[in-house]
Design an enzyme around this catalytic site. Structure first.
Site, PDB file in Angstrom:
ATOM      1  N   ASN A  80      -6.697   1.706  -0.019  1.00 62.15           N
ATOM      2  CA  ASN A  80      -7.340   2.918   0.515  1.00 62.15           C
ATOM      3  C   ASN A  80      -6.972   4.151  -0.316  1.00 62.15           C
ATOM      4  O   ASN A  80      -7.165   5.280   0.121  1.00 62.15           O
ATOM      5  CB  ASN A  80      -6.938   3.127   1.982  1.00 62.15           C
ATOM      6  CG  ASN A  80      -5.437   3.257   2.154  1.00 62.15           C
ATOM      7  OD1 ASN A  80      -4.697   3.298   1.170  1.00 62.15           O
ATOM      8  ND2 ASN A  80      -4.981   3.321   3.392  1.00 62.15           N
ATOM      9  N   ASP A 122       9.418   4.727  -1.301  1.00 59.45           N
ATOM     10  CA  ASP A 122       9.254   4.594   0.142  1.00 59.45           C
ATOM     11  C   ASP A 122      10.066   3.442   0.710  1.00 59.45           C
ATOM     12  O   ASP A 122      10.647   2.638  -0.037  1.00 59.45           O
ATOM     13  CB  ASP A 122       7.766   4.423   0.487  1.00 59.45           C
ATOM     14  CG  ASP A 122       7.056   3.414  -0.409  1.00 59.45           C
ATOM     15  OD1 ASP A 122       7.738   2.625  -1.087  1.00 59.45           O
ATOM     16  OD2 ASP A 122       5.819   3.419  -0.440  1.00 59.45           O
ATOM     17  N   GLU A 151      -0.651   8.082   3.072  1.00 58.55           N
ATOM     18  CA  GLU A 151      -1.909   7.512   3.528  1.00 58.55           C
ATOM     19  C   GLU A 151      -3.003   8.590   3.563  1.00 58.55           C
ATOM     20  O   GLU A 151      -2.695   9.787   3.600  1.00 58.55           O
ATOM     21  CB  GLU A 151      -1.715   6.945   4.943  1.00 58.55           C
ATOM     22  CG  GLU A 151      -0.772   5.747   5.010  1.00 58.55           C
ATOM     23  CD  GLU A 151      -1.440   4.430   4.649  1.00 58.55           C
ATOM     24  OE1 GLU A 151      -2.210   4.389   3.667  1.00 58.55           O
ATOM     25  OE2 GLU A 151      -1.170   3.439   5.343  1.00 58.55           O
ATOM     26  N   HIS A 174      -3.899   4.963  -1.291  1.00 58.25           N
ATOM     27  CA  HIS A 174      -2.592   5.574  -1.032  1.00 58.25           C
ATOM     28  C   HIS A 174      -1.654   5.445  -2.232  1.00 58.25           C
ATOM     29  O   HIS A 174      -1.769   4.528  -3.043  1.00 58.25           O
ATOM     30  CB  HIS A 174      -1.955   5.072   0.272  1.00 58.25           C
ATOM     31  CG  HIS A 174      -1.385   3.693   0.265  1.00 58.25           C
ATOM     32  ND1 HIS A 174      -1.534   2.813   1.317  1.00 58.25           N
ATOM     33  CD2 HIS A 174      -0.609   3.037  -0.634  1.00 58.25           C
ATOM     34  CE1 HIS A 174      -0.893   1.696   1.063  1.00 58.25           C
ATOM     35  NE2 HIS A 174      -0.327   1.807  -0.127  1.00 58.25           N
TER      36      HIS A 174
HETATM   37  C1  GLP Z   1       2.430  -0.646  -0.638  1.00 54.01           C
HETATM   38  C2  GLP Z   1       3.422   0.366  -1.248  1.00 54.01           C
HETATM   39  C3  GLP Z   1       2.815   1.106  -2.397  1.00 54.01           C
HETATM   40  C4  GLP Z   1       2.094   0.145  -3.295  1.00 54.01           C
HETATM   41  C5  GLP Z   1       0.891  -0.401  -2.560  1.00 54.01           C
HETATM   42  C6  GLP Z   1       0.110  -1.419  -3.347  1.00 54.01           C
HETATM   43  O1  GLP Z   1       1.963  -0.321   0.612  1.00 54.01           O
HETATM   44  N1  GLP Z   1       3.960   1.279  -0.321  1.00 54.01           N
HETATM   45  O2  GLP Z   1       3.825   1.828  -3.087  1.00 54.01           O
HETATM   46  O3  GLP Z   1       1.656   0.781  -4.461  1.00 54.01           O
HETATM   47  O4  GLP Z   1       1.243  -0.928  -1.309  1.00 54.01           O
HETATM   48  O5  GLP Z   1       0.744  -2.662  -3.297  1.00 54.01           O
HETATM   49  P1  GLP Z   1       0.391  -3.867  -4.222  1.00 54.01           P
HETATM   50  O6  GLP Z   1       0.903  -3.549  -5.560  1.00 54.01           O
HETATM   51  O7  GLP Z   1       1.104  -5.038  -3.611  1.00 54.01           O
HETATM   52  O8  GLP Z   1      -1.091  -4.023  -4.178  1.00 54.01           O
END
Ligand code: GLP
Length: 241
Positions: free
Chosen positions: A136, A67, A143, A138
């Protein structure tokens, strides 16, 4: 599904790097699906070390990231292109032209989404997809919603994601409200998936993803239907399983 519960973040990172390294050794021209966020940083550091010592080679690897924020220039220090360059690509022997992310600055977002799906197809699909998990549930930026979106699409970020990611910006107003994300189709078509999860803050999302009903309201729950998935969670993240 193969579940590994590790002592802590460090051990989780090494296990994730082991799985990715094994794939790269078996198939040097692996198509690597990559993730951003704080979770994969330790695994990326370990892959950088292994690349330095020669045990893994990125020279034939192609990458596709999950993404990118919408309308955040690639040289912005919170863009995912910047993140990937600094946390991995600039530190290993990968060819820059073999690294791919959605272009959040594209003027025509629909054609950018189609371009990204075609690119994944032209690469022959993803050999191994690394995923983190949002609070959440995702995956990528898919989402919670009424449906699972198959293809790459533009998504409006939920308030909880904006607040979770605000820690990386000066304040929550600076967090982009939209992103482009790979859809559930490309993720589920990946030949192998590695889900990395760390910390007590993710325990509920992990439990809902692995043990709850498969529902687009918990996007990670679709992974229950993947036939070749490794879940690597530290003890805190796995505490509710
Ligand atoms: C972001 C990314 C995800 C990631 C998630 C968790 O929003 N788009 O790909 O897995 O958040 O992030 P973190 O590893 O910093 O908790």
């Amino acid at each position: 599904m193969k579940l590994y519960v590790t002592r802590d973040y460090e051990e989780m990172s090494l296990k994730v790097a082991d799985i990715i390294a094994a794939q790269m050794i078996l198939k040097p021209d692996t198509v690597l699906g990559l993730a951003t966020g704080t979770t994969p940083v330790g695994a990326y550091n370990s892959l950088i070390e292994r690349n330095k010592t020669g045990s893994v080679d990125f020279s034939s690897v192609r990458t596709v990231n999950l993404d990118e924020y919408w309308e955040l220039p690639s040289d912005h220090d919170q863009s995912y292109r910047y993140f990937m360059d600094h946390h991995l690509f600039n530190n290993v022997n990968i060819l820059p032209e073999n690294t791919n992310l959605p272009n959040g600055m594209a003027s025509d977002k629909d054609s950018e989404c189609r371009r990204y799906d075609s690119l994944i197809e032209e690469l022959g699909g993803i050999d191994i997809q690394l995923l983190g998990l949002g609070h959440n549930g995702h995956i990528g930026f898919n989402e919670p919603d009424d449906v699972f979106y198959k293809g790459t699409h533009v998504v409006k970020l939920t308030e909880s994601t904006i607040q979770a990611n605000a820690r990386l910006f000066n304040n929550s107003d600076e967090v982009p409200r939209y992103a482009i994300t790979m859809g559930i189709g490309a993720i589920m078509n990946a030949r192998t998936v590695v889900l990395a999860v760390s910390g007590s803050g993710k325990a509920k999302a992990l439990r809902d993803s692995l043990k709850g009903p498969v529902s687009p309201m918990v996007p990670g729950s679709i992974l229950q239907l993947h036939s070749n998935i490794y879940v690597v969670a530290d003890a805190e993240a796995a505490s509710l399983l």
